[in-house]
Each structure stands twice: as structure tokens, then as C-alpha cells.
Design a protein around this motif. Structure first.
Motif, PDB file in Angstrom:
ATOM      1  N   THR A 182      70.949  21.190 -79.541  1.00 30.46           N
ATOM      2  CA  THR A 182      69.866  21.627 -79.703  1.00 30.46           C
ATOM      3  C   THR A 182      68.659  20.524 -79.218  1.00 30.46           C
ATOM      4  O   THR A 182      67.902  21.226 -78.486  1.00 30.46           O
ATOM      5  CB  THR A 182      69.502  21.302 -81.464  1.00 30.46           C
ATOM      6  N   TYR A 183      69.143  19.098 -79.128  1.00 31.41           N
ATOM      7  CA  TYR A 183      68.280  18.206 -78.618  1.00 31.41           C
ATOM      8  C   TYR A 183      68.357  18.594 -76.906  1.00 31.41           C
ATOM      9  O   TYR A 183      67.307  18.318 -76.121  1.00 31.41           O
ATOM     10  CB  TYR A 183      68.657  16.699 -78.839  1.00 31.41           C
ATOM     11  N   ALA A 238      68.741  21.264 -75.320  1.00 30.80           N
ATOM     12  CA  ALA A 238      68.056  22.665 -75.121  1.00 30.80           C
ATOM     13  C   ALA A 238      66.699  22.311 -75.043  1.00 30.80           C
ATOM     14  O   ALA A 238      65.811  22.839 -74.122  1.00 30.80           O
ATOM     15  CB  ALA A 238      68.421  23.701 -75.955  1.00 30.80           C
ATOM     16  N   GLY A 239      66.226  21.388 -75.883  1.00 28.97           N
ATOM     17  CA  GLY A 239      64.797  21.297 -76.150  1.00 28.97           C
ATOM     18  C   GLY A 239      64.202  20.263 -74.895  1.00 28.97           C
ATOM     19  O   GLY A 239      63.193  20.653 -74.305  1.00 28.97           O
ATOM     20  N   LEU A 240      65.000  19.270 -74.635  1.00 29.31           N
ATOM     21  CA  LEU A 240      64.816  18.705 -73.423  1.00 29.31           C
ATOM     22  C   LEU A 240      64.824  19.180 -72.111  1.00 29.31           C
ATOM     23  O   LEU A 240      64.168  19.126 -71.124  1.00 29.31           O
ATOM     24  CB  LEU A 240      65.662  17.397 -73.476  1.00 29.31           C
ATOM     25  N   PHE A 297      64.144  22.869 -71.731  1.00 34.13           N
ATOM     26  CA  PHE A 297      63.119  23.312 -71.572  1.00 34.13           C
ATOM     27  C   PHE A 297      62.037  22.572 -71.266  1.00 34.13           C
ATOM     28  O   PHE A 297      61.272  22.939 -70.281  1.00 34.13           O
ATOM     29  CB  PHE A 297      63.157  24.084 -72.573  1.00 34.13           C
ATOM     30  N   ALA A 298      61.574  21.514 -71.829  1.00 33.52           N
ATOM     31  CA  ALA A 298      60.595  20.732 -71.586  1.00 33.52           C
ATOM     32  C   ALA A 298      60.599  19.919 -70.112  1.00 33.52           C
ATOM     33  O   ALA A 298      59.469  20.237 -69.465  1.00 33.52           O
ATOM     34  CB  ALA A 298      60.672  19.419 -72.642  1.00 33.52           C
TER      35      ALA A 298
END
Length: 451
Positions: free
Chosen positions: A362-363, A365-367, A369-370
Motif C-alpha cells: 500500500t505504501y 503504491a502511494g509513493l 503514484f505521488a
């Protein structure tokens, strides 16, 4: 004792006290950052530079070396002097062995000391299970690393010398360390494209990379089994073997069949380059024998997957790790089959391992995309697939690129520097290091989230 000595001792004691109350993730981040800053300072010296190099580029190279990534904005072989190359090699070795490993090894042999601070940092850096002694593990790591690198350097020296490589001894040492540390730094401007059909060089580099990427833990486990201290290989070691072999076999077959630029090659060369590019992505070593930018879009997607999963825990490679991927596969399969307990290969997976694997994904994927969003804002003229490839490569400390690293703006380079740092510390560990210590524990018990 003089007043100066007393002041130094008090200052050291206070610093040790601060460190002892610092969480392992923050300690790891601080340690790697200190290595990067030291490397940046040394590479900025005129004696280290063959041609004048900007501060941002030297910081980029220092970060890439410590993080064992291999992404470069300038060619190391022509940009830095022999002194600069030695600095880069030292940074690769320190980054590959892990923060505090060398210091802990020296402390163990000189003073037989291994305090809780070192033990916690070592256990966090290598993601060691509770039944593995950090003291013995540190010794095994250093001896195993030096032995593999020495054997690899001798083998490469013989082949480089026969091939007429300039400074064959130094090139062999540099590339052996870089391969085992899965750093991907090369003194050749085109990596190993000139050796794409040299099976000896390709297989030696591959062996070193696989030994480093599969993790020190598996070889400690294997040694314990071989010496009779354990009857069988541990479950983690078995998962690492299966995952590594599976990715290599399936990935090689896909590239062999589906990559158009390989079709004109002789079958044996085609097999060799297919295997090497799968190996270099899955181990996150980052060398290449063919241009990455020339690969077909479908193959780039395969490379995405291999780089995201990455290597194995307690090794020199990056990525989410093969064991985390195995835990997620077990979670999906058990959910689809309606099982109450999560199992993989007929073994139940502890809840804390599932939590770590899920949080890491999850972390990550978030990083990702950002970072991709910010890179596209900083460099709007670059292709989307190349930018995303660059971000994944940096986060996984892979070092492969579709050829855009040197074209990044200053802001783009800073973003990649942050991603390489996060990848070396560990994506989830990096998030833990930046997070506040704890949230309020006063939530109401009946506040449940329905999913």
C-alpha cells in the motif's frame, strides 16, 4: 584526564543516549543519510573528479552508490578519477553490507562488543527473524560477502584480461563488488552490452548478483543445515528459492519468445540476453546487456513487475521482496477459497507478516503514484512509460533506465534521490522513519470499518 577529553566523552555519552532512544527505522535512515553526505563531500573534491561535476550530480551519484541503485546522471568511468572510483566502490560496499554492519563487525573483533543499539539496527536492516542471532549473522555476512567478491573478481579478471579490457584487475574488482551488492554501477559507458554474448562474463555477474539478492539469511540457513545445526532449510529459505527460480524461468521464457529485438540473434545468445535481463530486474542489480529503451512495451510491463517484487529479505537487493509477494499470494488465494486462515505452500502465515506485506504494498503504491505525478510535473516533456520506469527503478534500487536519467531537471533528480533513499532503507521502514511515534489509542472499540 584533560578538560577537552572530558568534554568529548560527555558529548559522546549524550549522543549515545540520543541514539539509544531513537527508533530503529529512524536510526537506519540517519545512518544511510550520513553515508550519502560523506560520499557527496568526497566526490565533490577536485581530486575525485576527472571533469568538473555539479553538486547535484555528485549527490545523485553518492546516493545511488550508497543505495546500491546504479542510476547515474553522468558516466562514472569518465567523470571521476581513480580516487573517485574508489570512493564510489566504498560507498557501494557500505550500502550493500548495510548500515552498522561493518562497524558492528569491527566492534565484535576488537572489543567483543555488540550492544542493543547495534542488535536492533541489524535486525531491522536485514529484517531478521527472532531466532537468528545478530552477532553471528554479522560475522557470516562479512565473511560471505568478501569471499564471494574475491572469487568473482578473480574470475572476471581472467576473462577481462583475455578480452583486452583496460585496467582489467581494477575493472574486475569494481564490477564484482558492484554485482554482489546489486548496485549496477559500471565503469563501462554501456554497462555490459559489449559482453552480451560472452557466457562466462554474463554467468559470473549473474551468479554474484543472485548470491547477493537472495539474501544472507538463506545462506546462513543453508550453512546451519549443512553442518547439522538444523535438519531442514527453513520455510523462508524455501520460499526464496521457489520465488527466485520461478521468476527466472518464467521471465526468461517470456523474453525469449516475445521480445522482437532478440529474434534475430542466435538461439544461445537470445537465451543468454533474455536470462540476463530478467535476472538483472528481479535481483535489482541494474546491469544490462541490451538497451532497455529498445524493449517492446509488453516486455517493459514484465520488467515493471520484476522490479516491483525485487529481491529477497536480508540481502543486498531492493523491492517489495519475494517473501512479501508470497504472503500476498497466500492472502489472495486463501480469500478466494474462503479459508479462515491465510496459508502459503501449506504453511500458515502469521498475521504480523501479512500486515507488513500489505502495508508495504500500500505504501509502495502511494509513493509510486505521488513520485510519478511529481516527476511528470517536473519533466513534462518526458514519456510517461519512461518516467514510471525510472520511478520504479529508483524505488526498487534497480538502476535500469530507459535512458532519461541524465535528461531530468534538477527537481526531477531530487525526486529520484528521495526514492533511492527510500528504496535502500526499505519502503515501509522509510515511511515508519518519517511517521510520528504513535497515534492516539483512545479510539472507541465499536468504531469498525466495513470493507
Amino acid at each position: 584526564m584533560s578538560s577537552v577529553q572530558m568534554t568529548l566523552l560527555k558529548g559522546w555519552a549524550r549522543w549515545r543516549s540520543i541514539l539509544s532512544h531513537t527508533s530503529p527505522p529512524k536510526l537506519l535512515l540517519m545512518g544511510y543519510l550520513s553515508y550519502m553526505v560523506l560520499g557527496w563531500a568526497l566526490l565533490s573534491l577536485p581530486v575525485a573528479q576527472e571533469v568538473p561535476t555539479g553538486a547535484l550530480d555528485t549527490l545523485f551519484i553518492a546516493t545511488s552508490a550508497v543505495s546500491t541503485t546504479g542510476l547515474v546522471t553522468v558516466d562514472p568511468g569518465s567523470t571521476f578519477t581513480f580516487f573517485g572510483e574508489i570512493v564510489i566502490l566504498a560507498l557501494i560496499q557500505m550500502g550493500g553490507l548495510g548500515y552498522m554492519t561493518i562497524g558492528s563487525f569491527v566492534a565484535l573483533h576488537l572489543a567483543d562488543r555488540f550492544d542493543r543499539l547495534r542488535a536492533h539496527a541489524t535486525r531491522t536492516a536485514f529484517n531478521l527473524p527472532e531466532d537468528v542471532d545478530p552477532r553471528g549473522f554479522v560475522k557470516a555476512v562479512v565473511f560471505f560477502t568478501l569471499a564471494c567478491e574475491a572469487i568473482g573478481a578473480v574470475a572476471l579478471w581472467v576473462m577481462f584480461d583475455a578480452a583486452g579490457v583496460e585496467d582489467a584487475v581494477w575493472s574486475a574488482i569494481f564490477h564484482s563488488v558492484s554485482a554482489f551488492a546489486t548496485a549496477g554501477f559500471s565503469l563501462n559507458s554501456n554497462s555490459f552490452e559489449g559482453f552480451y554474448d560472452h557466457s562466462g562474463v554474463v554467468l559470473t555477474i549473474s551468479a554474484l548478483s543472485l548470491l547477493g539478492a537472495m539474501g544472507f539469511l538463506i545462506f546462513v540457513d543453508f550453512f546451519r543445515t549443512l553442518t547439522g545445526r538444523a535438519r531442514y532449510l527453513g520455510f523462508t529459505s524455501k520460499v526464496i528459492w521457489r520465488m527466485t527460480l520461478g521468476f527466472l524461468v518464467v521471465g526468461t521464457a517470456i523474453l525469449f519468445v516475445a521480445e522482437p529485438t532478440y529474434q534475430a540473434m542466435a538461439p544461445e545468445d537470445r537465451l543468454l540476453v533474455s536470462f540476463f535481463q530478467v535476472m538483472t530486474a528481479s535481483t535489482t542489480v541494474g546491469f544490462n546487456t541490451t538497451p532497455i529503451g529498445a524493449l517492446a512495451p509488453a516486455i517493459i510491463v514484465v520488467m515493471f513487475f520484476l522490479m516491483i517484487v525485487g529481491a529477497s529479505p536480508a540481502g543486498t537487493g531492493g523491492g517489495l521482496k519475494t517473501t512479501s509477494f508470497a504472503a500476498l499470494v497466500g492472502l489472495v488465494r486463501s480469500t478466494l477459497k474462503g479459508r479462515d486462515r491465510i496459508r502459503y505452500a501449506k504453511r500458515e502465515i502469521p498475521l504480523e507478516r501479512l500486515q507488513t506485506a500489505t502495508a508495504s504494498l500500500t505504501y509502495y503504491a502511494g509513493l509510486l503514484f505521488a513520485a510519478t505525478f511529481c516527476l511528470l510535473l517536473a519533466d513534462p516533456g518526458l514519456p510517461f512509460d519512461a518516467v514510471m520506469f525510472e520511478a520504479i527503478s529508483a524505488m526498487g534500487t534497480v538502476g535500469l533506465s530507459m535512458g532519461i536519467t541524465g535528461d531530468l531537471t534538477g527537481l526531477g533528480k531530487l525526486i529520484i534521490i528521495i526514492l533511492m533513499t527510500a528504496g535502500r532503507v526499505g519502503i515501509l521502514t522509510f515511511g515508519m522513519a518519517l511517521a510520528s511515534h504513535d497515534e492516539s489509542r483512545d479510539e472507541e472499540a465499536d468504531n469498525e470499518l466495513v470493507v
